[in-house]
Design a protein around this motif. Structure first.
Motif, mmCIF file in Angstrom:
data_model
loop_
_atom_site.group_PDB
_atom_site.id
_atom_site.type_symbol
_atom_site.label_atom_id
_atom_site.label_comp_id
_atom_site.label_asym_id
_atom_site.label_seq_id
_atom_site.Cartn_x
_atom_site.Cartn_y
_atom_site.Cartn_z
ATOM 1 N N ILE A 35 0.800 -1.145 -0.069
ATOM 2 C CA ILE A 35 0.190 -0.307 0.169
ATOM 3 C C ILE A 35 0.924 1.286 -0.040
ATOM 4 N N GLU A 36 1.739 1.031 1.022
ATOM 5 C CA GLU A 36 2.300 2.680 1.310
ATOM 6 C C GLU A 36 3.858 2.931 -0.200
ATOM 7 N N ILE A 37 4.331 1.732 -0.535
ATOM 8 C CA ILE A 37 5.789 2.172 -1.815
ATOM 9 C C ILE A 37 4.583 1.942 -3.024
ATOM 10 N N ASN A 38 5.546 3.463 -3.789
ATOM 11 C CA ASN A 38 4.585 2.891 -5.645
ATOM 12 C C ASN A 38 5.739 2.240 -6.099
ATOM 13 N N ARG A 39 5.292 1.221 -6.531
ATOM 14 C CA ARG A 39 6.546 0.052 -6.650
ATOM 15 C C ARG A 39 6.400 0.866 -8.821
ATOM 16 N N PHE A 40 5.893 1.331 -9.033
ATOM 17 C CA PHE A 40 5.079 1.461 -10.560
ATOM 18 C C PHE A 40 6.754 2.317 -11.347
ATOM 19 N N PHE A 41 7.458 2.989 -10.539
ATOM 20 C CA PHE A 41 8.248 3.505 -11.031
ATOM 21 C C PHE A 41 9.822 2.929 -11.594
ATOM 22 N N ILE A 42 9.412 1.556 -11.195
ATOM 23 C CA ILE A 42 10.488 0.266 -11.060
ATOM 24 C C ILE A 42 10.701 0.343 -12.807
ATOM 25 N N TYR A 43 9.306 0.403 -13.117
ATOM 26 C CA TYR A 43 8.578 0.317 -14.403
ATOM 27 C C TYR A 43 9.425 0.862 -15.595
ATOM 28 N N GLU A 44 9.759 2.091 -15.594
ATOM 29 C CA GLU A 44 10.254 3.227 -16.149
ATOM 30 C C GLU A 44 12.088 3.816 -16.223
ATOM 31 N N LEU A 45 11.968 2.617 -14.750
ATOM 32 C CA LEU A 45 13.754 2.030 -14.349
ATOM 33 C C LEU A 45 14.295 1.457 -15.601
ATOM 34 N N VAL A 46 13.512 0.434 -16.383
ATOM 35 C CA VAL A 46 14.116 -0.497 -17.138
ATOM 36 C C VAL A 46 13.067 -0.661 -17.870
ATOM 37 N N GLU A 47 12.170 0.027 -18.240
ATOM 38 C CA GLU A 47 12.152 -0.309 -19.403
ATOM 39 C C GLU A 47 12.722 0.055 -21.045
ATOM 40 N N LYS A 48 13.955 0.402 -20.429
ATOM 41 C CA LYS A 48 14.749 -0.032 -22.240
ATOM 42 C C LYS A 48 15.418 -1.278 -22.196
ATOM 43 N N LYS A 49 15.627 -1.765 -20.497
ATOM 44 C CA LYS A 49 15.996 -3.115 -20.850
ATOM 45 C C LYS A 49 15.320 -4.397 -21.091
ATOM 46 N N TYR A 50 14.196 -4.251 -21.740
ATOM 47 C CA TYR A 50 13.249 -5.098 -22.044
ATOM 48 C C TYR A 50 13.158 -4.753 -22.865
ATOM 49 N N PHE A 51 12.861 -6.435 -23.905
ATOM 50 C CA PHE A 51 12.170 -5.756 -25.278
ATOM 51 C C PHE A 51 11.060 -6.752 -25.676
ATOM 52 N N ALA A 52 10.134 -6.531 -26.706
ATOM 53 C CA ALA A 52 8.610 -7.307 -26.555
ATOM 54 C C ALA A 52 8.702 -8.407 -27.433
ATOM 55 N N ASP A 53 9.812 -7.951 -28.190
ATOM 56 C CA ASP A 53 9.521 -9.312 -29.468
ATOM 57 C C ASP A 53 11.320 -10.407 -29.070
ATOM 58 N N HIS A 54 11.162 -10.312 -27.838
ATOM 59 C CA HIS A 54 11.852 -11.447 -27.561
ATOM 60 C C HIS A 54 11.606 -12.499 -27.129
ATOM 61 N N GLU A 55 12.559 -13.836 -27.447
ATOM 62 C CA GLU A 55 11.598 -14.990 -27.853
ATOM 63 C C GLU A 55 10.923 -15.766 -26.261
#
Length: 78
Positions: free
Chosen positions: A32-52
């Protein structure tokens, strides 16, 4: 309730947090207390949609060591 999905190549177990974690548990307060959504912004460029291979949710990768620390869970082999 735990459900095992037999249609997948890998066995995956799904569960409902409300059935496993008590309402007053520390993990719920943290959630409830920790906003975890900033993590997605931090790692966004490290994840690839077309990875198998499917990727592991980065929030899960942060939560695992946190839970290990809070509940003093030791890794095997150490």
């Amino acid at each position: 309730m735990i459900i095992q999905d037999a249609d997948k190549n890998r066995n995956q177990i799904h569960f409902c947090m409300d059935e496993i974690v008590p309402q007053e548990d520390l993990l719920r307060l943290i959630d409830i207390e920790i906003n975890r959504f900033f993590i997605y912004e931090l790692v966004e460029k490290k994840y690839f949609a077309d990875h198998e291979h499917p990727s592991i949710d980065p929030v899960v990768l942060i939560r695992i060591p946190l839970i290990q620390y809070l509940y003093e869970i030791k890794r095997q082999g150490r």
